[in-house]
Write a protein that holds these residues in place. Sequence first.
Motif: not given
Length: 532
Positions: A16, A457, A459, A461, A516-518, A520
Amino acid sequence: MKYLSLLLLSNWALASISIPLNTTRRILRPDLYGYSIEPSSLTPYLQSDLAATVLGHIASIAGTPATIRVGGNIADQTIFDETLSVPSLALPNDTVVDTLTIQESWFHNWTTYFPPSTPFIYTLNLRNTTSSWSTAMSQASAAIRILGPSLSLLELGNEIDHYISKNWRPSTWNTTSYTAQWKTLTHQLTTAPFYTNASHKPLFQAAVFADPPLVPDQHDALDDFDIVNVTRAGLINPRLIKSYTMHLYPQSTCDPPREARLSLNLLSNHSVIRTNISQYIPQVAAAERAGSILTLGETNSASCSGRSGISDTFGAALWAVDYVLQAASIGLQQVLFHLGHVSEYSAFTPLPYEYKGERLEAGVRAHFMSHLFLAHAVSDQGVGGQGEKRNGERTISALPGDEDGFSGYAVFGPRRLEKLVFVDLGVWNSTEGTGNPSTLRATDSEFKSDGERPVRSVEVKTGWRAGESVDVLRLQGPGTNAKSQVSVSGLEVDTLTGALVGEKREEKLVVGDGGLVQFELQQAEAILLQVK
């Protein structure tokens, strides 16, 4: 301190990162990425359409043309001869140029060949002090008269910290004696009628030092030449000095010990990139205290023309993306990649040539795709919706919590976060796209990494509003070792003509709750996220 949060989930690691919103931000110029051309290579580049074609793509996307510096080793071996019957004449000494003789018509085609409004930096001969700097004065007079407002800056000499080892200055040569000569010549130039009567008076880019200040493996000489010392010696004049500049080559083919350590894996390593770039933090501070800025005025993957199989790969393109953005994040406002018409590290080469027993075609190499990708990152176009250009300065911050194979950068507009760039530098080799007609076939890689290509993956914010649209652009290639089939979201550059080919693949994301943006990210890939 406020943070945006980032969570990375991958099939090999869990990490993180936090993205600080009020961290130190540095100017991100639209002309951040440019080129330095060896003077003896300029004529070959002007003899084909290739450089004009690919640099036209950059000007169109970034909204401003790339800066072109005409300088390098041959700058101090250039002689001005107004009686010369041709624009230039290079006299070879074995495989290198010993002397380049020019006359004023040598400058004539620069402004018509390169994209309109291209700014030029030109390096004058500081080696030759005879007859009151007659060579430098003649060069400057011709360049100012012919290039006019396109001549942005003049440099005095190239890599002047190597003058002792080249026997061009005595062993006492240091920042004090250099500063005295710099002041003498600039006074002579700026008081000459060709300068005082010119409608456009170019400023100067000072220092032009070769060796980085801290990393011993990158030193060719031990001396006191850096921005901290030269400004202490009195080289301060913000009315004349727009910028100071230093050079950097993280690897080298110049001598057997360093050549033996050449490695694509070492190039494609964020920790190494951060170490190389961070040594310039005190140099940036010294330049700013003097009222100017600092640039990397000449750089590439490995000194002495690079190494095919490293310098001309997709790995080098990913390295360049991280390298340029890391430089911008510490305040280095411009990075110029060196080009030679027969150099293994050149991003594009203008003419076919025989080299190391092979015939190489003119063409575009994988490294150029880093510039095509970053042109979107620095562009104002399309920011804020409706395709309009956004007014106001853009800034950049490096994201904390990076690792050897991963890095990230936040790009801010006047009001908010506008873009994010992430680079996965992990090495992933493939047997696809390993050839390119402009590179040495002997260095085509046949090695493939085991297993499936890893995917992260991610994520983020972001602080963007839920429901906002985010454009996605990806710099992709078959593998780190690929020399071709490299694309920016499906759009490639024809390796022989420089034309854009293929169709751009549209990819959009929608900002979720809480900003939030997700997405790969493959191993060995870069991504640009831009809120609309």
